[in-house]
Design a protein around this motif. Structure first.
Motif, mmCIF file in Angstrom:
data_model
loop_
_atom_site.group_PDB
_atom_site.id
_atom_site.type_symbol
_atom_site.label_atom_id
_atom_site.label_comp_id
_atom_site.label_asym_id
_atom_site.label_seq_id
_atom_site.Cartn_x
_atom_site.Cartn_y
_atom_site.Cartn_z
ATOM 1 N N HIS A 160 -74.431 -20.168 -7.947
ATOM 2 C CA HIS A 160 -74.133 -19.802 -6.559
ATOM 3 C C HIS A 160 -72.638 -19.581 -6.328
ATOM 4 O O HIS A 160 -72.146 -19.746 -5.213
ATOM 5 C CB HIS A 160 -74.678 -20.859 -5.579
ATOM 6 N N GLN A 161 -71.917 -19.242 -7.365
ATOM 7 C CA GLN A 161 -70.494 -18.952 -7.169
ATOM 8 C C GLN A 161 -70.030 -17.804 -8.070
ATOM 9 O O GLN A 161 -68.836 -17.643 -8.294
ATOM 10 C CB GLN A 161 -69.648 -20.199 -7.437
ATOM 11 N N GLY A 162 -70.982 -17.040 -8.600
ATOM 12 C CA GLY A 162 -70.606 -15.832 -9.324
ATOM 13 C C GLY A 162 -70.131 -16.040 -10.738
ATOM 14 O O GLY A 162 -69.460 -15.176 -11.300
ATOM 15 N N THR A 163 -70.474 -17.160 -11.369
ATOM 16 C CA THR A 163 -69.972 -17.399 -12.724
ATOM 17 C C THR A 163 -71.049 -17.375 -13.802
ATOM 18 O O THR A 163 -70.720 -17.448 -14.985
ATOM 19 C CB THR A 163 -69.234 -18.756 -12.806
ATOM 20 N N CYS A 164 -72.337 -17.296 -13.439
ATOM 21 C CA CYS A 164 -73.368 -17.395 -14.491
ATOM 22 C C CYS A 164 -74.177 -16.120 -14.680
ATOM 23 O O CYS A 164 -74.769 -15.919 -15.736
ATOM 24 C CB CYS A 164 -74.298 -18.572 -14.230
ATOM 25 N N GLY A 165 -74.267 -15.273 -13.666
ATOM 26 C CA GLY A 165 -74.946 -13.995 -13.816
ATOM 27 C C GLY A 165 -76.451 -14.022 -13.617
ATOM 28 O O GLY A 165 -77.096 -12.970 -13.651
ATOM 29 N N ALA A 166 -77.038 -15.208 -13.400
ATOM 30 C CA ALA A 166 -78.504 -15.284 -13.309
ATOM 31 C C ALA A 166 -79.053 -14.548 -12.087
ATOM 32 O O ALA A 166 -80.212 -14.154 -12.073
ATOM 33 C CB ALA A 166 -78.954 -16.746 -13.282
ATOM 34 N N GLY A 184 -85.950 -18.858 -20.000
ATOM 35 C CA GLY A 184 -86.174 -17.722 -19.116
ATOM 36 C C GLY A 184 -85.284 -17.649 -17.904
ATOM 37 O O GLY A 184 -85.343 -16.673 -17.150
ATOM 38 N N PHE A 185 -84.429 -18.658 -17.687
ATOM 39 C CA PHE A 185 -83.664 -18.671 -16.440
ATOM 40 C C PHE A 185 -82.618 -17.556 -16.404
ATOM 41 O O PHE A 185 -82.380 -16.955 -15.361
ATOM 42 C CB PHE A 185 -82.983 -20.033 -16.255
ATOM 43 N N CYS A 186 -82.008 -17.248 -17.535
ATOM 44 C CA CYS A 186 -80.984 -16.198 -17.547
ATOM 45 C C CYS A 186 -81.601 -14.812 -17.669
ATOM 46 O O CYS A 186 -80.914 -13.808 -17.470
ATOM 47 C CB CYS A 186 -79.999 -16.421 -18.697
ATOM 48 N N THR A 187 -82.882 -14.757 -18.046
ATOM 49 C CA THR A 187 -83.481 -13.486 -18.444
ATOM 50 C C THR A 187 -83.416 -12.397 -17.370
ATOM 51 O O THR A 187 -83.054 -11.254 -17.689
ATOM 52 C CB THR A 187 -84.931 -13.710 -18.913
ATOM 53 N N PRO A 188 -83.762 -12.682 -16.113
ATOM 54 C CA PRO A 188 -83.685 -11.598 -15.110
ATOM 55 C C PRO A 188 -82.282 -11.017 -14.989
ATOM 56 O O PRO A 188 -82.122 -9.787 -14.902
ATOM 57 C CB PRO A 188 -84.126 -12.281 -13.815
ATOM 58 N N GLY A 189 -81.267 -11.865 -15.021
ATOM 59 C CA GLY A 189 -79.898 -11.374 -14.932
ATOM 60 C C GLY A 189 -79.512 -10.561 -16.150
ATOM 61 O O GLY A 189 -78.835 -9.537 -16.055
ATOM 62 N N MET A 190 -79.950 -11.024 -17.325
ATOM 63 C CA MET A 190 -79.684 -10.276 -18.561
ATOM 64 C C MET A 190 -80.334 -8.897 -18.492
ATOM 65 O O MET A 190 -79.731 -7.885 -18.898
ATOM 66 C CB MET A 190 -80.229 -11.052 -19.766
ATOM 67 N N LEU A 191 -81.578 -8.855 -17.991
ATOM 68 C CA LEU A 191 -82.280 -7.572 -17.913
ATOM 69 C C LEU A 191 -81.572 -6.614 -16.959
ATOM 70 O O LEU A 191 -81.459 -5.413 -17.238
ATOM 71 C CB LEU A 191 -83.730 -7.805 -17.450
ATOM 72 N N MET A 192 -81.078 -7.146 -15.846
ATOM 73 C CA MET A 192 -80.377 -6.290 -14.891
ATOM 74 C C MET A 192 -79.094 -5.742 -15.504
ATOM 75 O O MET A 192 -78.787 -4.546 -15.386
ATOM 76 C CB MET A 192 -80.046 -7.095 -13.628
ATOM 77 N N ALA A 193 -78.323 -6.626 -16.161
ATOM 78 C CA ALA A 193 -77.072 -6.179 -16.786
ATOM 79 C C ALA A 193 -77.360 -5.137 -17.866
ATOM 80 O O ALA A 193 -76.643 -4.131 -17.987
ATOM 81 C CB ALA A 193 -76.332 -7.380 -17.381
ATOM 82 N N ILE A 219 -74.458 -15.914 -18.776
ATOM 83 C CA ILE A 219 -74.484 -16.955 -19.796
ATOM 84 C C ILE A 219 -75.916 -17.412 -20.052
ATOM 85 O O ILE A 219 -76.776 -17.349 -19.181
ATOM 86 C CB ILE A 219 -73.576 -18.151 -19.438
ATOM 87 N N CYS A 220 -76.142 -17.846 -21.299
ATOM 88 C CA CYS A 220 -77.470 -18.254 -21.757
ATOM 89 C C CYS A 220 -77.329 -19.550 -22.539
ATOM 90 O O CYS A 220 -76.428 -19.671 -23.369
ATOM 91 C CB CYS A 220 -78.078 -17.172 -22.647
ATOM 92 N N ARG A 221 -78.193 -20.508 -22.259
ATOM 93 C CA ARG A 221 -78.148 -21.789 -22.963
ATOM 94 C C ARG A 221 -78.933 -21.768 -24.268
ATOM 95 O O ARG A 221 -78.577 -22.441 -25.233
ATOM 96 C CB ARG A 221 -78.699 -22.878 -22.032
ATOM 97 N N CYS A 222 -80.037 -21.019 -24.277
ATOM 98 C CA CYS A 222 -81.032 -21.261 -25.340
ATOM 99 C C CYS A 222 -80.894 -20.372 -26.565
ATOM 100 O O CYS A 222 -81.133 -20.823 -27.679
ATOM 101 C CB CYS A 222 -82.442 -21.074 -24.801
ATOM 102 N N THR A 223 -80.598 -19.102 -26.376
ATOM 103 C CA THR A 223 -80.889 -18.133 -27.433
ATOM 104 C C THR A 223 -79.769 -17.936 -28.429
ATOM 105 O O THR A 223 -80.002 -17.388 -29.507
ATOM 106 C CB THR A 223 -81.185 -16.745 -26.848
ATOM 107 N N GLY A 224 -78.538 -18.308 -28.065
ATOM 108 C CA GLY A 224 -77.414 -17.958 -28.918
ATOM 109 C C GLY A 224 -77.038 -16.492 -28.804
ATOM 110 O O GLY A 224 -76.286 -15.980 -29.634
ATOM 111 N N TYR A 225 -77.561 -15.785 -27.804
ATOM 112 C CA TYR A 225 -77.214 -14.397 -27.439
ATOM 113 C C TYR A 225 -77.658 -13.338 -28.443
ATOM 114 O O TYR A 225 -77.993 -12.226 -28.053
ATOM 115 C CB TYR A 225 -75.698 -14.227 -27.191
ATOM 116 N N GLU A 226 -77.617 -13.658 -29.728
ATOM 117 C CA GLU A 226 -77.872 -12.611 -30.719
ATOM 118 C C GLU A 226 -79.227 -11.921 -30.498
ATOM 119 O O GLU A 226 -79.306 -10.682 -30.550
ATOM 120 C CB GLU A 226 -77.782 -13.203 -32.131
ATOM 121 N N PRO A 227 -80.318 -12.675 -30.238
ATOM 122 C CA PRO A 227 -81.592 -11.984 -29.993
ATOM 123 C C PRO A 227 -81.535 -11.075 -28.759
ATOM 124 O O PRO A 227 -82.209 -10.025 -28.735
ATOM 125 C CB PRO A 227 -82.589 -13.135 -29.784
#
Lengths: 334, 160
Positions: free
Chosen positions: B43-49, B102-111, B135-143
């Motif tokens: 809620h402050q523009g730092t995570c992208g979700a 799955g929490f970051c996924t919608p934001g990742m898809l939009m980006a 930012i993503c906690r689970c995947t390590g970004y590479e996937p």
């Protein structure tokens, strides 16, 4: 002043689950009227794939396709008892409970099928596709759909089963203090290569090569996913993340993502994952717990690589530029 | 306090709502309109979700006031699939095991969608840059990076 390269190795044994006062998980399995199977648990799927794995285990045990199994998790008001999803215990503990419950349900299913086919239940087998066949005479068969309808509407049977898996509490032996905190262990080893700038104290992780021994990989792609993510998380913990940079003093602890260092997709080391499967004796289909251990060996491996690079031992995490520079200064003054 | 009328297109459908002044687009979408696909992380523009697409541009819905969106065309992750057919990015995320909690996924898809809309054949560095606000906690970004590159390739094959 130079960029110095180092390489470090670390290996771990990691217990599956814990044993502070007995470690139980229960599962219930029942069929719907149309021969789908419901697994009820209080264990939680928080993204690690609990639902998928429990569906596979139940399906394999009963003898139906995985998509015939529905897994209901995470309502501790109504579900059977589970100690929780932690300590890498989910697959092992809940999986064993699901096997026991599914076996009991399978037995009732075969008994109903035996009545319909007028044979002994011990003469029946499943084809894994949703049918029950007479051994040696597969033309005599009945679908699990019809068995469930018969059980529900004709024979008044509940195709269901109860499962309970308990690792009993282990007390230390009085003489030696020896105890058995866990029944099976996963293993891992990491070799990490780093570059350390001895002027700024900054560490760059170049490569992370991991080998994990995790028992049987019940879902190899999901195991790989867990290990890839875990390896990165460990590097993040080794170098960046902390809520207490001056522990135990809480001052200067990050309170949001402006202050808490959370690496993004630009901070990835080249990562390699190798999986060894050495099935455990008491795991469901030989599984152990890969959950937490996947983020462990990388941290000491990075610490050892930093030592190899610049000759200082950093024993507090994360390994920040400040800690490295302070250690280099202390080393120079000795 | 008087409510403010706000009207915009959400995933191709007209939406109108009365909101309190100062309501973020994130809260308007989730609590008023019922589209819970944008997630409230920091809620402050730092995570992208909470990322959504407003008039073709990637925006943080937690920092966007709903009342500034009058007349805008907004896309959220809810609008990606069409008639039960997954968007190529969603398909690629599934196939690459690019989501865990799955929490970051919608934001990742939009980006990723904004990137591919502007740059159909991105380099790996361009993908990393496009995802760098999420930012993503689970995947390590590479996937996730691999999924975006795969979706770009499947798009270009379909276009060819």
């Amino acid at each position: 002043m130079a960029i110095r390269r180092g390489r470090g190795v670390a290996a771990i044994n990691y217990p599956t689950g814990m044993n502070l006062g007995g470690d139980p998980t229960q599962a219930l399995v029942h069929s719907t009227p149309t021969g789908n199977f419901m697994v009820t648990l209080s264990s939680v799927d928080l993204g690690q794939g609990m639902k998928q794995i429990m569906a596979q285990i139940c399906a394999e045990t009963i003898g139906v396709p995985t998509d015939r199994v529905i897994v209901d998790t995470a309502d501790t008001d109504t579900g059977p008892h589970c100690m929780g999803t932690f300590a890498s215990r989910g697959t092992h503990r809940a999986g064993n409970a699901v096997i026991q419950a599914a076996r009991e349900a399978r037995q009732v299913m075969l008994e109903v099928a035996a009545e319909e086919l007028e044979v002994n239940a011990s003469d029946l087998e499943t084809d894994g596709q949703g049918n029950i066949l007479v051994k040696g005479a597969p033309q005599r068969s009945i679908s699990i759909f019809d068995v469930a309808l018969s059980a529900h509407f004709k024979r008044g049977r509940s195709i269901s089963g109860r499962g309970m898996f308990l690792i009993p509490r282990s007390y230390p032996e009085k003489e030696t203090g020896a105890m058995k905190p866990s029944t099976c262990y996963a293993h891992a080893c990491t070799v990490a290569e780093v570059e350390v700038d001895d002027e700024t104290g900054e560490v760059t992780v170049l490569t992370v090569r991991n080998v994990f021994e995790i028992g049987r990989a019940l879902n190899p792609k999901m195991v790989e996913q867990q290990l890839v993510g875990g390896s990165w998380m460990a590097i993040s913990h080794a170098l960046y993340e902390t809520t207490e940079p001056y522990y135990p003093d809480r001052d200067h602890g990050g309170t949001d993502f402006n202050q808490y260092l959370m690496p993004g997709p630009g901070d990835l080391a080249q990562t390699e994952i190798i999986v060894l499967e050495r099935p455990s004796a008491d795991g469901p289909f030989g599984a152990k717990g890969p959950g937490e251990m996947c983020a462990n060996p990388q941290i000491p491996a990075v610490a050892n690589a930093v030592f190899d690079a610049v000759g200082v031992r950093i024993d507090t995490l994360p390994i920040t530029p400040e800690r490295i520079l302070r250690a280099l200064k202390a080393q120079a003054s000795n | 306090m008087a409510k403010i009328p706000v009207q915009f297109m959400l995933n191709g459908a007209e939406k109108a709502e009365f909101i309190d002044s100062g309501t973020t687009l994130l809260n308007a979408l989730r609590d008023k309109i019922g589209d819970t696909s944008p997630k409230g992380g920091c809620h402050q523009g730092t995570c992208g979700a909470c990322s959504v697409i407003i008039d073709g541009e990637l925006r943080l819905s937690c920092l966007t006031l709903a009342e500034t969106c009058n007349g805008a065309a907004i896309t959220t992750t809810s609008g990606l699939s069409q008639g039960g057919v997954l968007h190529p990015l969603q398909r690629a995320f599934l196939d690459a095991f690019a989501t865990q909690c799955g929490f970051c996924t919608p934001g990742m898809l939009m980006a990723a969608k904004v990137l591919l809309d502007h740059t159909p054949d991105p380099s790996r560095d361009e993908v990393v840059e496009a995802l760098s606000g999420n930012i993503c906690r689970c995947t390590g970004y590479e996937p996730i990076i691999q999924a975006v590159l795969t979706a770009a390739r499947s798009n270009s094959q379909n276009a060819a």
